[in-house]
Design a protein around this motif. Structure first.
Motif, PDB file in Angstrom:
ATOM      1  N   LEU A 153      53.643  40.796  11.952  1.00 51.11           N
ATOM      2  CA  LEU A 153      52.728  39.753  11.493  1.00 51.11           C
ATOM      3  C   LEU A 153      52.308  40.006  10.052  1.00 51.11           C
ATOM      4  CD1 LEU A 153      50.488  39.175  14.593  1.00 51.11           C
ATOM      5  CD2 LEU A 153      51.904  37.505  13.462  1.00 51.11           C
ATOM      6  N   GLU A 154      52.045  41.275   9.772  1.00 52.13           N
ATOM      7  CA  GLU A 154      51.646  41.607   8.403  1.00 52.13           C
ATOM      8  C   GLU A 154      52.771  41.287   7.425  1.00 52.13           C
ATOM      9  OE1 GLU A 154      50.296  45.625   7.858  1.00 52.13           O
ATOM     10  OE2 GLU A 154      50.528  45.416   5.705  1.00 52.13           O
ATOM     11  N   TRP A 157      53.025  37.532   6.948  1.00 53.96           N
ATOM     12  CA  TRP A 157      51.924  37.013   6.121  1.00 53.96           C
ATOM     13  C   TRP A 157      52.185  37.290   4.645  1.00 53.96           C
ATOM     14  CZ3 TRP A 157      48.075  33.738   6.749  1.00 53.96           C
ATOM     15  CH2 TRP A 157      47.077  33.696   5.773  1.00 53.96           C
TER      16      TRP A 157
ATOM     17  N   ALA B 150      41.952  35.347   6.141  1.00 54.04           N
ATOM     18  CA  ALA B 150      43.146  34.513   6.141  1.00 54.04           C
ATOM     19  C   ALA B 150      42.860  33.070   5.747  1.00 54.04           C
ATOM     20  CB  ALA B 150      43.809  34.565   7.508  1.00 54.04           C
ATOM     21  N   PHE B 198      47.835  31.761  12.396  1.00 57.59           N
ATOM     22  CA  PHE B 198      46.462  32.222  12.573  1.00 57.59           C
ATOM     23  C   PHE B 198      46.238  32.700  13.993  1.00 57.59           C
ATOM     24  CE2 PHE B 198      44.717  29.271   9.076  1.00 57.59           C
ATOM     25  CZ  PHE B 198      44.971  30.247   8.146  1.00 57.59           C
ATOM     26  N   GLN B 200      48.493  33.711  16.133  1.00 57.64           N
ATOM     27  CA  GLN B 200      49.230  34.956  16.377  1.00 57.64           C
ATOM     28  C   GLN B 200      48.466  36.146  15.809  1.00 57.64           C
ATOM     29  OE1 GLN B 200      53.174  34.677  14.821  1.00 57.64           O
ATOM     30  NE2 GLN B 200      53.815  33.120  16.282  1.00 57.64           N
ATOM     31  N   ILE B 201      47.928  35.970  14.594  1.00 54.47           N
ATOM     32  CA  ILE B 201      47.212  37.082  13.957  1.00 54.47           C
ATOM     33  C   ILE B 201      45.982  37.437  14.781  1.00 54.47           C
ATOM     34  CG2 ILE B 201      45.854  37.766  11.940  1.00 54.47           C
ATOM     35  CD1 ILE B 201      47.663  36.132  10.229  1.00 54.47           C
ATOM     36  N   THR B 204      46.718  39.299  17.962  1.00 56.75           N
ATOM     37  CA  THR B 204      47.149  40.683  17.792  1.00 56.75           C
ATOM     38  C   THR B 204      46.039  41.570  17.255  1.00 56.75           C
ATOM     39  OG1 THR B 204      49.258  39.705  17.230  1.00 56.75           O
ATOM     40  CG2 THR B 204      49.057  42.050  16.907  1.00 56.75           C
ATOM     41  N   PHE B 205      45.258  41.051  16.296  1.00 54.60           N
ATOM     42  CA  PHE B 205      44.277  41.924  15.639  1.00 54.60           C
ATOM     43  C   PHE B 205      42.843  41.660  16.075  1.00 54.60           C
ATOM     44  CE2 PHE B 205      47.795  41.576  12.637  1.00 54.60           C
ATOM     45  CZ  PHE B 205      48.046  42.896  12.366  1.00 54.60           C
ATOM     46  N   MET B 213      45.515  44.347   7.986  1.00 57.58           N
ATOM     47  CA  MET B 213      46.945  44.233   7.702  1.00 57.58           C
ATOM     48  C   MET B 213      47.315  44.977   6.432  1.00 57.58           C
ATOM     49  SD  MET B 213      47.625  40.503   9.260  1.00 57.58           S
ATOM     50  CE  MET B 213      48.511  39.902   7.989  1.00 57.58           C
ATOM     51  N   GLU B 214      46.972  46.224   6.399  1.00 54.80           N
ATOM     52  CA  GLU B 214      47.358  46.986   5.216  1.00 54.80           C
ATOM     53  C   GLU B 214      48.141  48.229   5.589  1.00 54.80           C
ATOM     54  OE1 GLU B 214      43.684  47.420   3.162  1.00 54.80           O
ATOM     55  OE2 GLU B 214      43.730  45.358   2.459  1.00 54.80           O
ATOM     56  N   LYS B 215      48.891  48.079   6.681  1.00 54.13           N
ATOM     57  CA  LYS B 215      49.658  49.225   7.160  1.00 54.13           C
ATOM     58  C   LYS B 215      50.951  49.414   6.370  1.00 54.13           C
ATOM     59  CE  LYS B 215      47.126  50.640  10.584  1.00 54.13           C
ATOM     60  NZ  LYS B 215      46.376  49.460  11.000  1.00 54.13           N
ATOM     61  N   LEU B 216      51.571  48.301   6.029  1.00 53.72           N
ATOM     62  CA  LEU B 216      52.864  48.388   5.372  1.00 53.72           C
ATOM     63  C   LEU B 216      52.650  48.664   3.894  1.00 53.72           C
ATOM     64  CD1 LEU B 216      54.682  45.340   6.964  1.00 53.72           C
ATOM     65  CD2 LEU B 216      54.965  47.718   7.550  1.00 53.72           C
ATOM     66  N   LYS B 217      53.001  49.846   3.495  1.00 54.12           N
ATOM     67  CA  LYS B 217      52.812  50.198   2.095  1.00 54.12           C
ATOM     68  C   LYS B 217      54.132  50.646   1.504  1.00 54.12           C
ATOM     69  CE  LYS B 217      48.116  50.529   1.436  1.00 54.12           C
ATOM     70  NZ  LYS B 217      47.367  51.242   2.473  1.00 54.12           N
ATOM     71  N   GLU B 218      54.192  50.538   0.222  1.00 54.14           N
ATOM     72  CA  GLU B 218      55.378  51.031  -0.435  1.00 54.14           C
ATOM     73  C   GLU B 218      55.302  52.539  -0.528  1.00 54.14           C
ATOM     74  OE1 GLU B 218      57.766  49.066  -3.976  1.00 54.14           O
ATOM     75  OE2 GLU B 218      55.742  48.347  -3.723  1.00 54.14           O
TER      76      GLU B 218
END
Lengths: 482, 219
Positions: A153-154, A157, B150, B198, B200-201, B204-205, B213-218
């Motif tokens: 989902l992230e 988005w 969002a 919305f 779905q988000i 889940t959260f 939603m800040e898990k995916l980081k470079e």
């Protein structure tokens, strides 16, 4: 006529699969529609090669040797990916990751995505091209979040917002092009037709066009995945289902670059300078270098290959930015071989992750022992993408780098270092994944590996021998886009 | 007569800029949606005035389309969404509003400078408003950056589209009709997809706060 079929079949397919996409025969129907699209695209290709550029429906559609090769490529990769997705999605369903409704959404959106790609390629209207590019984001955003995991989902988005904002810049660029064109071509639909713009490009207002190109490059460049606008790309590739990663990497990025190239031709004509090319070279070089260094830090196999896509898109952008017959020829060849190789790699990686039950590379082991075809597919695909001879990627990279040495020697160390770093990173990771002992599980459906080897076979062929008609075709296209 | 129209158009353009600033500082989701609808209304009316004064008849259709889509349909969908999602009375804690406003003013100055050479070349009655159009695009962009929830982010996104539409009207009397219809279709479909998204988000959260939603980081 062929143009209409090429567009109508995926559109009808999308609607049909919206109704029947959850049925048992849906994957076959999906492949059949993609086959139909491919046949129509092949007929179109043959016609354009024999008769030269054609326009249709009051010039709303336009095909020349530059976009027809991308149409053929898009239809081909669309077809093979749909073949791969048959067993892949069945296995995912078997593993309980997907419900019937999700499959219906997936199949319908897959066809609609193909439709938007082909529309973006075939339309003559720069405004419609923008609409189709935005629609391509919309069709894939729900596919990226298909598994409904927090990470997916992230990713979706981020994909939606970043590409949406990016493409809004491209809309502003399109407005500026229209603003400049309207004075010469008059108000109304014709002023955005690329063929008309192309005929008056030398008289377009240079200041407006250069500003427009900045916006268009930033906008469509976000979709190409050029650094520093690439943030969405690794996440979207890693979290979506693998067939989606394959078409994003193999098709969407190419089509976005196509949009940049069409704009570049106009800007070059108006400015008569190398301004557009310089910008593209800058973004391209930055992407190559940055992606190569991020590559070595990845733990997730799909993320790693996503960064490799950024690297290769950067290389193509760089090649097109340099311009001239050889670099442009090499850029187009690289577009072709990268699409084929990268989608083949994603096919193999997809089945490998299904076997291992994880995308973390440290937990994928011994592929060659349990399933030699997947393992060898991954090894050969990785060697091909890393630019080993005799594969096609070697030929195109060789041409790009030798041209760079001649015309812009200062870029060579950056390019060579980046390619070297990428080689070390990918090769060592792939080695540990394919050799050694393993505890992988058996797949409940036989995997589809024919597409992998068909793609890699084509890449090998292009490396050893480019058929003369293909070379002529690329050269014509290179002459068109300079 | 033209002078009067010119002044009216400038007045509406000024209103548009004012609304953009109001949106930037508005913390309540409900008021934000109302502001967005109001912005659509101003846009639609000013497009109609441009159409009348320049006798560009296709602009009436654009004005009608804006009225339908941005004043009626999109706010209606947004209202329904926030009711169903129970975020109607949400108040966002925002990072320093005065600073944001100051950054916004700097953006307006920048936008006017960027637009100046282009509006000199424009032959439209509305050429003076191109700077405002660019400013509202940039302000919406700023709004998207400063929000962490969002729904406000999406409203920022839609407001940016409004700004672009205004830019098209002021520089060239609008894009060709087929393109405008295509853009409207994209916006509408995009809104539906976001609506699904919305839910779905939240499923889940358990919240629409993007801080989760800040898990995916470079790395």
């Amino acid at each position: 006529m062929e143009i209409l079929w090429t567009l109508a079949i995926p559109l009808i397919g999308g609607l049909l699969l919206a109704l029947f996409g959850g049925r048992r025969f849906a994957p076959e129907l999906n492949s059949a529609m993609s086959l139909g699209t491919f046949v129509a695209a092949a007929a179109l290709t043959v016609r354009v090669i024999t008769d030269g550029p054609i326009t249709a429906l009051n010039e709303q559609f336009f095909v020349d040797s530059f976009n027809v090769f991308l149409v053929a490529l898009t239809a081909l990769v669309g077809l093979t990916t749909s073949l791969f997705s048959r067993p892949y999605m069945r296995i995912e369903q078997h593993h309980g990751k997907l419900s019937v409704n999700m499959l219906r959404l997936y199949h319908s959106m897959y066809q609609l995505f193909t439709f938007t790609m082909l529309l973006a390629l075939l339309t003559n209207n720069l405004g419609i091209m923008w609409v189709a590019m935005e629609a391509a984001t919309l069709t894939t955003v729900l596919l990226v979040s298909l598994y409904r995991t927090p990470a997916s989902l992230e990713a979706a988005w981020k994909y939606f917002i970043l590409c949406g904002v990016g493409i809004a810049q491209a809309l502003f660029g399109t407005i500026l092009v229209y603003f400049a064109a309207e004075k010469l071509l008059g108000a109304g639909g014709n002023a955005l037709l690329w063929t008309h713009l192309d005929s008056v490009k030398a008289h377009l207002e240079p200041t407006v066009l250069s500003l427009a190109f900045v916006f268009l490059l930033v906008g469509y460049g976000t979709k190409v995945g050029l650094a520093p606008l690439h943030n969405w790309l690794p996440d979207a590739h890693a979290e979506g289902p693998t067939p989606v990663s394959a078409v994003l990497s193999g098709l969407l990025l190419n089509v976005a670059l196509y949009a940049v190239m069409r704009s570049k031709v106009l800007v070059d004509g108006a400015l008569g300078s190398h301004f557009a090319g310089d910008l593209m070279m800058g973004f391209g070089l930055l992407s190559v270098v940055m992606a190569a260094f991020f590559l070595s830090r990845q733990k997730d196999v799909k993320r790693m290959f996503a960064y490799s896509s950024i690297e290769h898109m950067g290389l193509m952008t760089f090649a097109f930015g340099m311009g001239g017959p050889v670099a442009t020829f090499a850029g187009m060849l690289h577009m072709t071989v990268h699409s084929l190789t990268k989608s083949a790699i994603f096919f193999a990686v997809g089945h490998a992750t299904q076997k291992a039950g994880t995308q973390l590379m440290e937990n994928i082991r011994g592929l060659i022992k349990t399933s030699p075809t997947i393992g060898w597919g991954l090894v050969i695909g990785s060697l091909a993408i890393l630019g080993m001879p005799p594969f096609g990627v070697f030929a195109s990279e060789f041409m790009i780098i030798t041209t760079a040495m001649h015309t812009y020697p200062w870029t060579t160390p950056f390019l060579l270092t980046a390619l070297g770093v990428a080689f070390a990173a990918i090769f060592s990771r792939v080695q540990t994944m394919v050799f050694g002992e393993t505890v992988g599980q058996r797949l409940p459906h036989p995997p589809a590996l024919v597409p992998v080897f068909v793609h890699l076979g084509l890449v090998l062929l292009l490396g050893l021998y480019i058929p003369p008609y293909l070379a002529v075709w690329y050269r014509q296209a290179a002459a068109l886009i300079g | 007569m033209t002078n009067l129209f010119g002044q009216l158009i400038n007045l509406f353009a000024a209103l548009l800029l004012l609304i953009a600033f109001a949106m930037l500082s508005q913390r309540r989701v409900l008021s934000l949606i109302n502001l967005f609808a109001f912005q659509g209304l101003v846009l639609s009316v000013s497009t109609a005035i441009v159409a009348w004064s320049s006798s560009q008849h296709h602009l009436y259709y654009s004005a009608a389309l804006t009225l339908l889509l941005k004043v009626l349909v999109l706010p209606w969908i947004l209202h329904r969404l926030i009711r169903r999602l129970n975020v109607k009375w949400d108040v966002e804690t925002m990072f320093n509003i005065p600073t944001t406003m100051l950054v916004g003013i700097a953006l307006v100055v920048f936008a006017f400078n960027l637009a100046a050479p282009i509006s000199q070349m424009a032959g439209t009655i509305t050429k003076g408003t191109l700077g405002i159009a660019m400013a509202s695009v940039l302000l919406s962009f700023l709004m998207m950056i400063t929000r962490s929830k969002a729904v406000p982010q999406v409203i920022g996104f839609l407001a940016m589209e409004n700004g672009l539409f205004f830019a098209a009207t002021s520089a060239t009397y609008g894009m060709p009709m087929v393109v405008e219809l295509g853009i409207a279709l994209d916006v509408l479909v995009g809104m539906f997809i976001l609506g699904i998204f919305f839910f779905q988000i939240r499923e889940t959260f358990d919240s629409l706060d993007l801080k989760h939603m800040e898990k995916l980081k470079e790395e």
